[in-house]
Design an enzyme around this catalytic site. Structure first.
Site, mmCIF file in Angstrom:
data_model
loop_
_atom_site.group_PDB
_atom_site.id
_atom_site.type_symbol
_atom_site.label_atom_id
_atom_site.label_comp_id
_atom_site.label_asym_id
_atom_site.label_seq_id
_atom_site.Cartn_x
_atom_site.Cartn_y
_atom_site.Cartn_z
ATOM 1 C CE LYS A 240 0.815 -5.623 -3.370
ATOM 2 N NZ LYS A 240 0.105 -5.066 -2.194
ATOM 3 C CD GLU B 256 -1.244 -10.813 -11.453
ATOM 4 O OE1 GLU B 256 -0.525 -11.242 -12.390
ATOM 5 O OE2 GLU B 256 -0.901 -10.840 -10.256
ATOM 6 C CB SER C 57 2.101 -4.179 4.777
ATOM 7 O OG SER C 57 0.712 -3.986 4.973
#
Ligand SMILES: *Cc1c(COP(=O)(O)O)cnc(C)c1O
Length: 405
Positions: free
Chosen positions: A101, A123, A388
C-alpha cells in the site's frame, strides 16, 4: 470484445480513455463539485507524471525510504512439497510498513505536495490504508485525517495506535453500521467541503477517475521490477502470475508488468465461507455491473441493488466490488478470476510460514493457496505469486481463531 482486438503494446496509452473508462467500466460518478476536484487531480497528475523531477523524487523515495526494489524469493521447499512446478514470491511484505500500500500512498502524498495541498484525507477499514497514508503524510509533513467506523476502531486497536503515533487524526464515524462504508461516506463528505486545501487518497484501484489509473501507475513499479528480476533469475518469464484481489491494487500493479507477455494471469478473490451472498467478497466471480463509490464496475448487490454485505477472513479483501480495470480484463479474457475459501487460505498461511519462514498477510495467503492448487494442475513450469504483505497484523486473530496448528 475479443482478446485479440486489444493491442497490449499500446495498452497503457489507451486504457483508461480520457473520460476514465476501461471499456464500459470506470468513469466519474460523483457530484459536479467533486467532478471539478477530480479534474484538478487529473490535470496535476498528467503534468507531473511526465516530469523528471517528480519521477526522480519518487524513485529516490522508493529506494531510500521504502526499501525498493523488494526481492523475489524462490519458494523451494514449498514447491517440492507439491511437485515439479516452481513457485516464486514477489516480496511486497518487505516494503516499509509491511505491504504494497505504501507504493501508492507515497505517490499520492507526493502529488498532494506538488499541488500545494496541506492535508490528505482517507477512510480506512482494517486500518492498513490508514497506516500507510499516515506514514506518507508524516514523511512529507502533511496533515492527515483518517475516517474510521467505531466498530473498526474497537477491532483494530494496534493500527489506530500506529496512526496516532504517526501524527494522524483518527476521526470516529458512528453512523449506520459504523464500518467501512460509513467511513467512505464521511470521508467523501468532508472532502467535498475542503477540497481546496486537501486531497482524498484512495486506498486501491477503485473510486472515480483518475484514481484507478493513478493507483495502478504507482503500483506498476511492482510488475516492472518483478519482470526484470524474474528474467535475470531464471532467464525466462514465469508461466503464470497469481495475486489476490480486494479493491485490486497489488494485483493490478504486478499484472501491469506482464500484460503484453505470454504469461497466464490469475486474480484470486475471497470465497470466505462459501458461494452464498453474504458469505464471501468474490465480486468479479459472482457480481453484476453497477455503480458505487463513484465508479462503474462489477459489484455484489443485495435485493435492493445496494452494495451487499460481504465477508472474508482477510479484512483487506472485504469489499463488495473491484477496480474497473479488473472488470475490463475479466471481460476481454486477459485475466482469469477465481475464488479461494477461508479454509484453503489458512492452510496456505501455515504452509508458507512453516516451509519458507515467511508469515504472509491473510490477504496474500489467498494467492499462495491458489498458486498451490494451480501448481498441482500444471505439473511443470513456474508461478510468480504477489506476496502483497506480511502477517504481523494478523497474529492475534490467527492465534485466537485457529491456535497453533
Ligand atoms: C489492503 C491489502 C490487500 C487488498 O488490497 P488490493 O487493493 O486488492 O491489493 C491485499 N493484501 C494486503 C497485504 C493488504 O494490506
Amino acid at each position: 470484445m475479443m482478446l485479440n482486438e486489444i493491442n497490449y503494446d499500446t495498452y497503457f496509452k489507451t486504457y483508461p480513455n480520457s473520460d476514465g473508462y476501461f471499456g464500459k467500466y470506470g468513469g466519474v460518478y460523483v457530484s459536479d463539485e467533486l467532478k471539478r476536484a477530480m479534474e484538478e487531480i487529473t490535470d496535476a497528475y498528467f503534468t507531473i507524471c511526465k516530469s523528471t523531477k517528480f519521477i526522480g523524487e519518487l524513485r529516490r523515495i522508493r529506494r531510500e525510504f521504502q526499501g525498493r526494489p523488494t526481492p523475489i524469493s524462490h519458494l523451494e521447499r514449498l514447491s517440492s512439497s507439491i511437485g515439479n512446478v516452481q513457485l516464486y514470491a514477489k516480496r511486497e511484505d518487505l516494503n516499509h510498513t509491511g505491504a504494497h500500500k505504501l507504493n501508492h500512498c507515497m505517490g499520492e502524498a507526493l502529488l498532494a505536495k506538488y499541488m500545494g495541498k496541506k492535508k490528505v484525507i482517507a477512510e480506512t477499514g482494517a486500518g492498513q490504508h490508514g497506516v500507510a497514508l499516515a506514514t506518507a503524510a508524516a514523511y512529507f509533513g502533511l496533515e492527515c485525517d483518517i475516517y474510521m467506523g467505531s466498530v473498526d476502531i474497537a477491532k483494530q486497536a494496534p493500527n489506530v495506535a500506529r496512526m496516532k503515533i504517526l501524527g494522524a487524526n483518527v476521526i470516529e464515524v458512528k453512523d449506520g453500521l459504523a464500518t467501512l462504508k460509513e467511513a467512505v461516506d464521511a470521508a467523501f463528505d468532508a472532502y467535498s467541503k475542503e477540497y481546496d486545501s486537501c486531497i482524498y487518497c484512495i486506498g486501491s484501484v477503485v473510486g472515480p477517475h483518475p484514481f484507478p489509473m493513478m493507483v495502478r501507475d504507482f503500483q506498476s513499479v511492482v510488475g516492472i521490477e518483478a519482470r526484470e528480476q524474474f528474467l535475470s533469475m531464471t532467464g525466462e518469464l514465469p508461466d503464470a502470475l497469481v495475486a489476490c484481489v480486494g479493491g485490486g491494487s497489488n494485483s493490478m500493479g504486478i499484472f501491469a508488468g506482464f500484460l503484453n507477455d505470454p504469461v497466464k494471469i490469475y486474480g484470486v478473490e475471497p470465497l470466505g465461507r462459501g458461494a452464498e451472498l453474504g458469505n464471501h467478497a468474490a465480486s468479479l466471480t459472482y457480481g453484476t455491473e453497477g455503480v458505487m463509490h463513484g465508479f462503474n464496475s462489477i459489484m455484489l448487490k443485495d435485493e435492493n441493488g445496494e452494495p451487499a454485505p460481504v465477508y472474508s477472513v482477510a479484512s483487506g479483501l472485504d469489499y463488495p466490488s473491484s477496480g474497473p480495470e479488473h472488470a475490463f480484463l475479466r471481460d476481454v479474457g486477459r485475466v482469469k478470476y477465481d475464488a479461494i475459501s477461508d479454509d484453503e487460505t489458512i492452510d496456505a498461511f501455515f504452509k508458507l510460514s512453516r516451509m519458507e519462514g515467511i508469515i504472509p498477510a491473510i490477504e496474500s495467503a489467498h494467492a499462495v493457496a491458489y498458486a498451490m492448487k494451480l501448481a498441482k494442475e500444471m505439473k511443470r513450469g513456474s508461478i510468480l505469486i504477489s506476496l502483497s504483505g506480511r502477517g504481523d497484523k494478523d497474529m492475534d486473530y490467527i492465534i485466537e481463531k485457529y491456535g497453533i496448528r
